[in-house]
Design a protein around this motif. Structure first.
Motif, PDB file in Angstrom:
ATOM      1  N   ASP A 209     -68.099 -42.277 -73.130  1.00  0.00           N
ATOM      2  CA  ASP A 209     -67.445 -41.060 -73.620  1.00  0.00           C
ATOM      3  C   ASP A 209     -65.930 -41.167 -73.420  1.00  0.00           C
ATOM      4  OD1 ASP A 209     -67.286 -38.609 -74.791  1.00  0.00           O
ATOM      5  OD2 ASP A 209     -67.487 -37.491 -72.920  1.00  0.00           O
ATOM      6  N   MET A 210     -65.433 -42.328 -73.781  1.00  0.00           N
ATOM      7  CA  MET A 210     -64.033 -42.659 -73.501  1.00  0.00           C
ATOM      8  C   MET A 210     -63.101 -42.037 -74.541  1.00  0.00           C
ATOM      9  SD  MET A 210     -62.118 -44.622 -71.524  1.00  0.00           S
ATOM     10  CE  MET A 210     -62.931 -46.008 -70.789  1.00  0.00           C
ATOM     11  N   ALA A 211     -62.001 -41.472 -74.083  1.00  0.00           N
ATOM     12  CA  ALA A 211     -61.018 -40.911 -75.033  1.00  0.00           C
ATOM     13  C   ALA A 211     -60.129 -42.027 -75.566  1.00  0.00           C
ATOM     14  CB  ALA A 211     -60.172 -39.861 -74.335  1.00  0.00           C
ATOM     15  N   ILE A 212     -59.884 -41.969 -76.879  1.00  0.00           N
ATOM     16  CA  ILE A 212     -58.978 -42.937 -77.511  1.00  0.00           C
ATOM     17  C   ILE A 212     -57.663 -42.218 -77.781  1.00  0.00           C
ATOM     18  CG2 ILE A 212     -58.611 -44.400 -79.546  1.00  0.00           C
ATOM     19  CD1 ILE A 212     -61.667 -44.515 -79.878  1.00  0.00           C
ATOM     20  N   THR A 213     -56.571 -42.796 -77.284  1.00  0.00           N
ATOM     21  CA  THR A 213     -55.279 -42.129 -77.476  1.00  0.00           C
ATOM     22  C   THR A 213     -54.756 -42.393 -78.885  1.00  0.00           C
ATOM     23  OG1 THR A 213     -54.851 -42.660 -75.149  1.00  0.00           O
ATOM     24  CG2 THR A 213     -53.020 -41.742 -76.395  1.00  0.00           C
ATOM     25  N   THR A 214     -54.676 -43.674 -79.259  1.00  0.00           N
ATOM     26  CA  THR A 214     -54.139 -44.018 -80.591  1.00  0.00           C
ATOM     27  C   THR A 214     -54.883 -45.217 -81.158  1.00  0.00           C
ATOM     28  OG1 THR A 214     -52.509 -45.598 -79.767  1.00  0.00           O
ATOM     29  CG2 THR A 214     -51.780 -43.320 -79.920  1.00  0.00           C
ATOM     30  N   ILE A 215     -54.805 -45.365 -82.473  1.00  0.00           N
ATOM     31  CA  ILE A 215     -55.370 -46.546 -83.150  1.00  0.00           C
ATOM     32  C   ILE A 215     -54.286 -47.113 -84.062  1.00  0.00           C
ATOM     33  CG2 ILE A 215     -57.164 -47.398 -84.736  1.00  0.00           C
ATOM     34  CD1 ILE A 215     -58.909 -45.022 -83.804  1.00  0.00           C
ATOM     35  N   TYR A 216     -54.140 -48.417 -84.028  1.00  0.00           N
ATOM     36  CA  TYR A 216     -53.064 -49.044 -84.809  1.00  0.00           C
ATOM     37  C   TYR A 216     -53.606 -50.236 -85.582  1.00  0.00           C
ATOM     38  CZ  TYR A 216     -48.288 -50.615 -85.784  1.00  0.00           C
ATOM     39  OH  TYR A 216     -47.114 -50.960 -86.398  1.00  0.00           O
ATOM     40  N   PHE A 217     -53.461 -50.191 -86.903  1.00  0.00           N
ATOM     41  CA  PHE A 217     -53.829 -51.340 -87.730  1.00  0.00           C
ATOM     42  C   PHE A 217     -52.575 -52.178 -87.970  1.00  0.00           C
ATOM     43  CE2 PHE A 217     -57.278 -48.482 -88.561  1.00  0.00           C
ATOM     44  CZ  PHE A 217     -58.366 -49.270 -88.909  1.00  0.00           C
ATOM     45  N   GLY A 218     -52.591 -53.430 -87.470  1.00  0.00           N
ATOM     46  CA  GLY A 218     -51.445 -54.319 -87.661  1.00  0.00           C
ATOM     47  C   GLY A 218     -51.924 -55.654 -88.188  1.00  0.00           C
ATOM     48  N   GLU A 416     -42.305 -39.574 -83.696  1.00  0.00           N
ATOM     49  CA  GLU A 416     -42.385 -40.856 -82.983  1.00  0.00           C
ATOM     50  C   GLU A 416     -43.788 -41.440 -83.032  1.00  0.00           C
ATOM     51  OE1 GLU A 416     -41.383 -37.958 -81.814  1.00  0.00           O
ATOM     52  OE2 GLU A 416     -39.277 -38.179 -81.297  1.00  0.00           O
ATOM     53  N   SER A 417     -43.894 -42.745 -82.926  1.00  0.00           N
ATOM     54  CA  SER A 417     -45.211 -43.375 -82.845  1.00  0.00           C
ATOM     55  C   SER A 417     -45.642 -43.456 -81.378  1.00  0.00           C
ATOM     56  CB  SER A 417     -45.173 -44.792 -83.424  1.00  0.00           C
ATOM     57  OG  SER A 417     -46.241 -45.548 -82.908  1.00  0.00           O
ATOM     58  N   ILE A 418     -46.731 -42.771 -81.085  1.00  0.00           N
ATOM     59  CA  ILE A 418     -47.221 -42.763 -79.693  1.00  0.00           C
ATOM     60  C   ILE A 418     -47.722 -44.162 -79.320  1.00  0.00           C
ATOM     61  CG2 ILE A 418     -48.955 -41.747 -78.139  1.00  0.00           C
ATOM     62  CD1 ILE A 418     -48.769 -39.222 -79.903  1.00  0.00           C
ATOM     63  N   TYR A 419     -48.324 -44.847 -80.290  1.00  0.00           N
ATOM     64  CA  TYR A 419     -48.827 -46.200 -80.003  1.00  0.00           C
ATOM     65  C   TYR A 419     -47.680 -47.099 -79.515  1.00  0.00           C
ATOM     66  CZ  TYR A 419     -50.709 -50.878 -80.625  1.00  0.00           C
ATOM     67  OH  TYR A 419     -51.097 -52.176 -80.403  1.00  0.00           O
ATOM     68  N   ASN A 420     -46.537 -47.031 -80.209  1.00  0.00           N
ATOM     69  CA  ASN A 420     -45.414 -47.881 -79.809  1.00  0.00           C
ATOM     70  C   ASN A 420     -45.003 -47.598 -78.368  1.00  0.00           C
ATOM     71  OD1 ASN A 420     -45.213 -49.274 -82.201  1.00  0.00           O
ATOM     72  ND2 ASN A 420     -43.742 -47.858 -83.108  1.00  0.00           N
ATOM     73  N   ILE A 421     -45.089 -46.350 -77.980  1.00  0.00           N
ATOM     74  CA  ILE A 421     -44.701 -45.998 -76.606  1.00  0.00           C
ATOM     75  C   ILE A 421     -45.728 -46.537 -75.611  1.00  0.00           C
ATOM     76  CG2 ILE A 421     -44.257 -44.103 -74.999  1.00  0.00           C
ATOM     77  CD1 ILE A 421     -43.299 -42.426 -77.410  1.00  0.00           C
ATOM     78  N   VAL A 422     -47.012 -46.289 -75.877  1.00  0.00           N
ATOM     79  CA  VAL A 422     -48.008 -46.678 -74.853  1.00  0.00           C
ATOM     80  C   VAL A 422     -48.121 -48.195 -74.730  1.00  0.00           C
ATOM     81  CG1 VAL A 422     -49.339 -44.537 -74.949  1.00  0.00           C
ATOM     82  CG2 VAL A 422     -50.080 -46.461 -76.339  1.00  0.00           C
ATOM     83  N   ILE A 423     -47.951 -48.898 -75.844  1.00  0.00           N
ATOM     84  CA  ILE A 423     -48.079 -50.361 -75.726  1.00  0.00           C
ATOM     85  C   ILE A 423     -46.865 -50.946 -75.019  1.00  0.00           C
ATOM     86  CG2 ILE A 423     -47.184 -50.965 -78.051  1.00  0.00           C
ATOM     87  CD1 ILE A 423     -49.339 -53.233 -77.979  1.00  0.00           C
ATOM     88  N   MET A 424     -45.713 -50.439 -75.288  1.00  0.00           N
ATOM     89  CA  MET A 424     -44.512 -51.000 -74.661  1.00  0.00           C
ATOM     90  C   MET A 424     -44.448 -50.680 -73.171  1.00  0.00           C
ATOM     91  SD  MET A 424     -42.856 -52.928 -76.333  1.00  0.00           S
ATOM     92  CE  MET A 424     -43.364 -53.503 -77.918  1.00  0.00           C
ATOM     93  N   GLU A 425     -44.899 -49.500 -72.802  1.00  0.00           N
ATOM     94  CA  GLU A 425     -44.773 -49.118 -71.392  1.00  0.00           C
ATOM     95  C   GLU A 425     -46.000 -49.535 -70.576  1.00  0.00           C
ATOM     96  OE1 GLU A 425     -41.894 -48.790 -71.199  1.00  0.00           O
ATOM     97  OE2 GLU A 425     -41.375 -47.989 -73.151  1.00  0.00           O
ATOM     98  N   GLU A 426     -46.981 -50.139 -71.225  1.00  0.00           N
ATOM     99  CA  GLU A 426     -48.168 -50.676 -70.527  1.00  0.00           C
ATOM    100  C   GLU A 426     -48.791 -49.648 -69.592  1.00  0.00           C
ATOM    101  OE1 GLU A 426     -46.483 -54.373 -68.953  1.00  0.00           O
ATOM    102  OE2 GLU A 426     -47.560 -55.433 -70.544  1.00  0.00           O
ATOM    103  N   VAL A 427     -49.074 -48.463 -70.149  1.00  0.00           N
ATOM    104  CA  VAL A 427     -49.620 -47.389 -69.313  1.00  0.00           C
ATOM    105  C   VAL A 427     -51.136 -47.281 -69.416  1.00  0.00           C
ATOM    106  CG1 VAL A 427     -47.559 -45.937 -69.255  1.00  0.00           C
ATOM    107  CG2 VAL A 427     -49.140 -45.732 -71.182  1.00  0.00           C
ATOM    108  N   GLN A 428     -51.738 -48.027 -70.341  1.00  0.00           N
ATOM    109  CA  GLN A 428     -53.188 -47.922 -70.489  1.00  0.00           C
ATOM    110  C   GLN A 428     -53.725 -49.197 -71.136  1.00  0.00           C
ATOM    111  OE1 GLN A 428     -53.265 -45.783 -74.878  1.00  0.00           O
ATOM    112  NE2 GLN A 428     -54.262 -44.736 -73.230  1.00  0.00           N
TER     113      GLN A 428
END
Ligand code: SF4
Length: 486
Positions: A209-218, A416-428
């Motif tokens: 039952d895990m919450a997903i913060t963002t999804i990014y197709f690259g 702003e792109s939340i994905y860009n923030i979470v991936i760069m700051e390595e918070v999850q």
């Protein structure tokens, strides 16, 4: 460590242990004094002239890793200072040669320092310029407004989905980007594997039952596949991942304008995806040709307006400073063209010579701007963004980046792109599926980071995705043991 720093001042410098004719001589020492201070001293001798630097700080408590890190920092500090004196060049990022200076700022804030204190530490300990320290503080403030729970996202995950195809390969590219040949069946086989990965990860996420913060197709370019293939992928994604209604953001990099069609935009709209990237890189046709992009400036403009008029509400555009044969005039022209479109966000990259790119292999073929010009372009970018209502919201650096500068993502407030923030700051944890996707598992208890890479090549991916799924699930089970208590 020393070579990295020396390379900021001299091309391809070499550290040699003994004095050689014509070489610059540097003596470095770090000693602990009676008060527990680590005292570093450096003397650099060049052409009969001496340059000296000293730096001291209290020795930190901690294990060997902490102590070694501190020692490296003290050595770096004094070496950088004598190199700056001898060359007259100032390094605005100080001794930081890593790609995530923002993380360091956040670390000091999380340790309880105020913004002013964190900036002071960056300047004194890491020799950052006051401008760069202030920029980090400004970005962090925006990030925490957009993601107030940034430091508490460790029990959620984000998902990266890599599609490794592009119409052609750009000269500076090292991403998994294979020319899309439809006849070989490679695309279909790859997609079969990708559907399977999404389903399996979805099962695991649902069980927890895990919450997903963002999804990014690259990728690659995720819009290089057919509209019906995109539709099928999103269908699998929505059917497999839990709590999709709570996902804060889904982004699809449409990257190459030559892949965007009305049918594909219809598919994005059908699934409620309205954050895309349409990346010009430059608004000079000769440059696009020189870097192998095989689309025109007009096509970028047309596809931007097509996307906008069909209802894409959040469009990012990327520009690159320092592309071959480009100087101030070309960059000003790119900014003037961007101004007409007013995308919601603009990422300003500085060209970096990545080891495996065609541009690096044939460096002599590509004439790029000098350091001073690149710095001026960066400044122009900053000023243009401020004048057009954009704020910087994420930043990262790369190895061999022109002028030892940075890449900065700017955005209109709230876009702003939340994905860009979470991936760069390595918070999850970021779970990567698809070709070349890197998964980053961040232990919510210890913060320890483990990485896992899916193969870059679709042929290898097709053969090994089963194994990749197993390995990723094993990592996930280790850091999120069932039952998960939230
Ligand atoms: S569009 Fe992006 S991923 Fe594709 S080749 Fe160019 S830089 Fe690489």
């Amino acid at each position: 460590m020393f070579t990295h720093l020396a390379n900021l001042f001299f091309e391809q410098s070499q550290i040699i242990p003994d004095v050689e004719e014509g070489a610059i001589q540097v003596d470095l020492s770090v000693n602990r004094n009676a008060d527990g201070l680590l005292v570093g001293k450096a003397i650099l001798t060049q052409d009969g002239l001496d340059y000296a630097a000293t730096f001291s700080e209290m020795e930190e408590d901690g294990d060997d890793i902490v102590k070694t890190r501190q020692l490296k920092r003290v050595y770096s500090h004094i070496l950088l200072e004598v190199l700056e004196q001898a060359t007259g060049m100032q390094q605005s990022w100080g001794i930081l040669t890593g790609i995530r200076p923002m993380k360091l700022y956040h670390k000091y804030r999380r340790e309880g320092h105020s913004s002013e204190e964190a900036q002071q530490i960056l300047m004194e300990r890491h020799r950052l310029s006051s401008e760069k320290s202030a920029l980090l503080a400004k970005i962090a403030k925006v990030q925490l407004q957009i993601v107030p729970d940034l430091y508490e996202l460790k029990n959620e995950v984000s998902i990266y989905i890599g599609i490794p195809f592009c119409p052609t390969k750009c000269a500076y590219c090292t991403f998994p980007a294979y020319a899309i040949h439809r006849k070989s069946g490679r695309v279909e086989n790859f997609l079969d594997g990708l559907h399977e990965e999404i389903r399996e990860m979805g099962k695991w996420l649902t069980e927890r039952d895990m919450a997903i913060t963002t999804i990014y197709f690259g990728g690659g370019t995720p819009t290089s596949i057919e509209a019906k293939e995109m539709d099928g992928l999103y269908e699998t994604m929505y059917a497999s991942f839990p709590n999709m209604e709570n996902v804060r953001e889904v982004t699809v990099e449409a990257g190459r304008p030559d892949t965007i069609t009305p049918a594909k935009i219809d598919v994005l709209k059908k699934w409620g995806i309205d954050r895309i990237s349409v990346n010009p890189q430059s608004y000079t046709d000769e440059t696009l040709k020189a870097i192998g992009r095989h689309h025109t400036v007009q096509e970028t403009v047309d596809k931007f307006w097509l996307s906008r008029n069909m209802g894409m509400k959040n469009i990012n555009m990327d520009l690159i400073i320092g592309l071959p044969n480009e100087g101030i005039d070309e960059f000003k022209h790119s900014l003037a063209e961007t101004e007409k479109m007013q995308p919601e966000s603009l990422t300003v990259h500085t060209l970096s010579f990545k080891r495996a790119s065609e541009m690096t292999r044939n460096k002599d073929k590509y004439k790029v701007a000098d350091r001073e010009t690149v710095e001026q372009m960066m400044k122009l970018g900053e000023e243009w963004n401020a004048a057009n209502g954009y704020e910087p919201y994420y930043l990262y650096r790369q190895k061999n980046i022109l002028g030892n500068l940075e890449n900065v993502g700017y955005s209109k407030p709230g876009e702003e792109s939340i994905y860009n923030i979470v991936i760069m700051e390595e918070v999850q944890t970021i779970i990567g599926v698809g070709c070349g996707a890197s998964s980053k598992f961040i232990d919510p208890g210890t913060g320890k980071i483990t990485q896992f890479y899916n193969p870059k090549d679709p042929a290898a991916y097709i053969l090994t995705y089963d194994e990749s799924i197993e390995k990723k699930l094993a990592h996930l089970n280790t850091i999120f043991p069932a039952p998960l208590t939230k």
